[in-house]
Design a protein around this motif. Structure first.
Motif, PDB file in Angstrom:
ATOM      1  N   UNK A 105     -32.732 -43.051  65.634  1.00 34.51           N
ATOM      2  CA  UNK A 105     -32.534 -41.659  65.818  1.00 34.51           C
ATOM      3  C   UNK A 105     -32.069 -41.089  64.179  1.00 34.51           C
ATOM      4  N   UNK A 106     -32.533 -39.886  64.117  1.00 31.08           N
ATOM      5  CA  UNK A 106     -31.991 -39.195  63.089  1.00 31.08           C
ATOM      6  C   UNK A 106     -31.494 -37.889  63.442  1.00 31.08           C
ATOM      7  N   UNK A 107     -30.267 -37.582  62.812  1.00 34.69           N
ATOM      8  CA  UNK A 107     -29.530 -36.443  63.107  1.00 34.69           C
ATOM      9  C   UNK A 107     -29.929 -35.383  61.967  1.00 34.69           C
ATOM     10  N   UNK A 108     -30.390 -34.291  62.231  1.00 34.29           N
ATOM     11  CA  UNK A 108     -30.725 -33.200  61.410  1.00 34.29           C
ATOM     12  C   UNK A 108     -29.859 -32.001  61.532  1.00 34.29           C
ATOM     13  N   UNK A 109     -29.261 -31.436  60.854  1.00 33.39           N
ATOM     14  CA  UNK A 109     -28.384 -30.207  60.938  1.00 33.39           C
ATOM     15  C   UNK A 109     -29.490 -29.085  60.883  1.00 33.39           C
ATOM     16  N   UNK A 110     -29.051 -28.249  62.099  1.00 29.21           N
ATOM     17  CA  UNK A 110     -29.920 -26.764  62.132  1.00 29.21           C
ATOM     18  C   UNK A 110     -29.437 -25.508  61.027  1.00 29.21           C
ATOM     19  N   UNK A 111     -28.661 -25.924  60.407  1.00 31.80           N
ATOM     20  CA  UNK A 111     -28.063 -24.898  59.316  1.00 31.80           C
ATOM     21  C   UNK A 111     -28.359 -25.324  57.906  1.00 31.80           C
ATOM     22  N   UNK A 112     -29.394 -26.145  57.714  1.00 25.28           N
ATOM     23  CA  UNK A 112     -29.582 -26.429  56.474  1.00 25.28           C
ATOM     24  C   UNK A 112     -30.953 -26.079  55.891  1.00 25.28           C
ATOM     25  N   UNK A 113     -31.233 -25.755  54.574  1.00 26.61           N
ATOM     26  CA  UNK A 113     -32.319 -25.249  53.966  1.00 26.61           C
ATOM     27  C   UNK A 113     -33.126 -26.654  53.382  1.00 26.61           C
ATOM     28  N   UNK A 114     -34.251 -26.913  53.757  1.00 26.24           N
ATOM     29  CA  UNK A 114     -34.895 -28.215  53.296  1.00 26.24           C
ATOM     30  C   UNK A 114     -36.157 -27.463  52.562  1.00 26.24           C
ATOM     31  N   UNK A 115     -36.086 -27.458  51.126  1.00 31.00           N
ATOM     32  CA  UNK A 115     -37.159 -26.968  50.451  1.00 31.00           C
ATOM     33  C   UNK A 115     -38.386 -27.777  50.307  1.00 31.00           C
ATOM     34  N   UNK A 116     -38.099 -28.967  50.141  1.00 31.09           N
ATOM     35  CA  UNK A 116     -39.481 -29.652  50.117  1.00 31.09           C
ATOM     36  C   UNK A 116     -39.554 -30.583  51.345  1.00 31.09           C
ATOM     37  N   UNK A 117     -39.966 -29.920  52.416  1.00 29.09           N
ATOM     38  CA  UNK A 117     -40.490 -30.518  53.854  1.00 29.09           C
ATOM     39  C   UNK A 117     -41.129 -31.750  53.762  1.00 29.09           C
ATOM     40  N   UNK A 118     -42.069 -31.924  53.017  1.00 29.53           N
ATOM     41  CA  UNK A 118     -43.166 -32.876  52.914  1.00 29.53           C
ATOM     42  C   UNK A 118     -42.119 -34.146  52.573  1.00 29.53           C
ATOM     43  N   UNK A 119     -41.288 -34.074  51.508  1.00 30.52           N
ATOM     44  CA  UNK A 119     -40.569 -35.169  51.009  1.00 30.52           C
ATOM     45  C   UNK A 119     -39.343 -35.500  52.161  1.00 30.52           C
ATOM     46  N   UNK A 120     -38.857 -34.576  52.881  1.00 30.49           N
ATOM     47  CA  UNK A 120     -38.149 -34.911  53.998  1.00 30.49           C
ATOM     48  C   UNK A 120     -38.339 -35.541  55.025  1.00 30.49           C
ATOM     49  N   UNK A 121     -39.736 -35.219  55.443  1.00 28.05           N
ATOM     50  CA  UNK A 121     -40.472 -35.829  56.618  1.00 28.05           C
ATOM     51  C   UNK A 121     -40.580 -37.341  56.184  1.00 28.05           C
ATOM     52  N   UNK A 122     -41.317 -37.146  54.904  1.00 26.55           N
ATOM     53  CA  UNK A 122     -41.713 -38.799  54.496  1.00 26.55           C
ATOM     54  C   UNK A 122     -40.335 -39.532  54.449  1.00 26.55           C
ATOM     55  N   UNK A 123     -39.194 -39.100  53.823  1.00 28.02           N
ATOM     56  CA  UNK A 123     -38.035 -39.982  54.017  1.00 28.02           C
ATOM     57  C   UNK A 123     -37.742 -40.340  55.459  1.00 28.02           C
ATOM     58  N   UNK A 124     -37.726 -39.389  56.346  1.00 26.51           N
ATOM     59  CA  UNK A 124     -37.451 -39.793  57.649  1.00 26.51           C
ATOM     60  C   UNK A 124     -38.410 -40.948  58.296  1.00 26.51           C
ATOM     61  N   UNK A 125     -39.662 -40.919  57.858  1.00 26.65           N
ATOM     62  CA  UNK A 125     -40.506 -41.825  58.615  1.00 26.65           C
ATOM     63  C   UNK A 125     -40.209 -43.343  57.865  1.00 26.65           C
ATOM     64  N   UNK A 126     -40.017 -43.108  56.595  1.00 28.12           N
ATOM     65  CA  UNK A 126     -39.594 -44.192  55.458  1.00 28.12           C
ATOM     66  C   UNK A 126     -38.435 -44.972  56.360  1.00 28.12           C
ATOM     67  N   UNK A 127     -37.176 -44.034  56.589  1.00 28.41           N
ATOM     68  CA  UNK A 127     -36.056 -44.675  57.373  1.00 28.41           C
ATOM     69  C   UNK A 127     -36.492 -45.436  58.688  1.00 28.41           C
ATOM     70  N   UNK A 128     -37.313 -44.655  59.422  1.00 23.93           N
ATOM     71  CA  UNK A 128     -37.652 -45.317  60.739  1.00 23.93           C
ATOM     72  C   UNK A 128     -38.444 -46.636  60.276  1.00 23.93           C
ATOM     73  N   UNK A 129     -39.239 -46.533  59.485  1.00 26.22           N
ATOM     74  CA  UNK A 129     -39.977 -47.875  58.894  1.00 26.22           C
ATOM     75  C   UNK A 129     -38.832 -49.154  58.789  1.00 26.22           C
ATOM     76  N   UNK A 130     -38.023 -48.735  57.865  1.00 27.04           N
ATOM     77  CA  UNK A 130     -36.946 -49.728  57.482  1.00 27.04           C
ATOM     78  C   UNK A 130     -36.046 -50.187  58.720  1.00 27.04           C
ATOM     79  N   UNK A 131     -35.750 -49.411  59.660  1.00 27.12           N
ATOM     80  CA  UNK A 131     -34.643 -49.503  60.552  1.00 27.12           C
ATOM     81  C   UNK A 131     -35.514 -50.354  61.695  1.00 27.12           C
ATOM     82  N   UNK A 132     -36.697 -50.194  61.830  1.00 30.30           N
ATOM     83  CA  UNK A 132     -37.547 -50.895  63.012  1.00 30.30           C
ATOM     84  C   UNK A 132     -37.690 -52.464  61.989  1.00 30.30           C
ATOM     85  N   UNK A 133     -38.143 -52.515  60.971  1.00 25.81           N
ATOM     86  CA  UNK A 133     -38.369 -53.876  60.226  1.00 25.81           C
ATOM     87  C   UNK A 133     -36.870 -54.577  60.248  1.00 25.81           C
ATOM     88  N   UNK A 134     -36.032 -54.054  60.289  1.00 27.92           N
ATOM     89  CA  UNK A 134     -34.772 -54.834  59.900  1.00 27.92           C
ATOM     90  C   UNK A 134     -33.961 -55.033  61.243  1.00 27.92           C
TER      91      UNK A 134
END
Length: 134
Positions: A105-134
């Motif tokens: 699970x990832x915790x995402x604050x609802x009161x933050x500005x994320x300027x580079x959405x694509x990088x943010x989403x990619x980071x979440x998917x990468x984190x998920x991949x690492x978690x599942x692999x380890x």
């Protein structure tokens, strides 16, 4: 991966715009939408709807329901009392862990500005991949 949008808070940090009954996530600061709406939209296209949850407090739960009338009510995690971010995350982790203790699970604050959405989403998917692999 489950996404938990954190939407509690006391509304004390952006006074006078933000108040006890209207914390930052219920304000329109960056766009025409409330920050909570922007946050949900940010993750909705890249994560399944059945994996997205919103953690909030009892006093704010009705506002969340009004702002997001189509959001599944059974995906609202209502904290038993206002205890700040760490306990909100812990409570949400326990609630969701009882359903599936191995689901990342990832915790995402609802009161933050994320300027580079694509990088943010990619980071979440990468984190998920690492978690599942380890």
């Amino acid at each position: 991966m489950r996404i938990v949008i954190l939407a509690g808070g006391s509304g004390s940090r952006l006074w006078p715009m933000s108040r006890k009954n209207r914390p930052k996530q219920f304000c329109r600061l960056i766009s025409e939408k409330m920050m909570l709406e922007d946050t949900l939209e940010r993750v909705s296209g890249d994560f399944p709807q059945d994996k997205i949850y919103i953690a909030t407090t009892q006093p704010l739960a009705e506002d969340v329901k009004k702002i997001l009338p189509n959001f599944p009510i059974d995906h609202l995690i209502i904290e038993p009392s206002l205890r700040d971010t760490g306990p909100a995350m812990g409570y949400s982790a326990v609630v969701l862990g009882l359903q599936d203790e191995d689901e990342p699970m990832a915790f995402v604050p609802s009161d933050h500005y994320i300027g580079r959405k694509e990088k943010f989403i990619k980071s979440l998917h990468e984190a998920e991949k690492v978690i599942k692999e380890t």
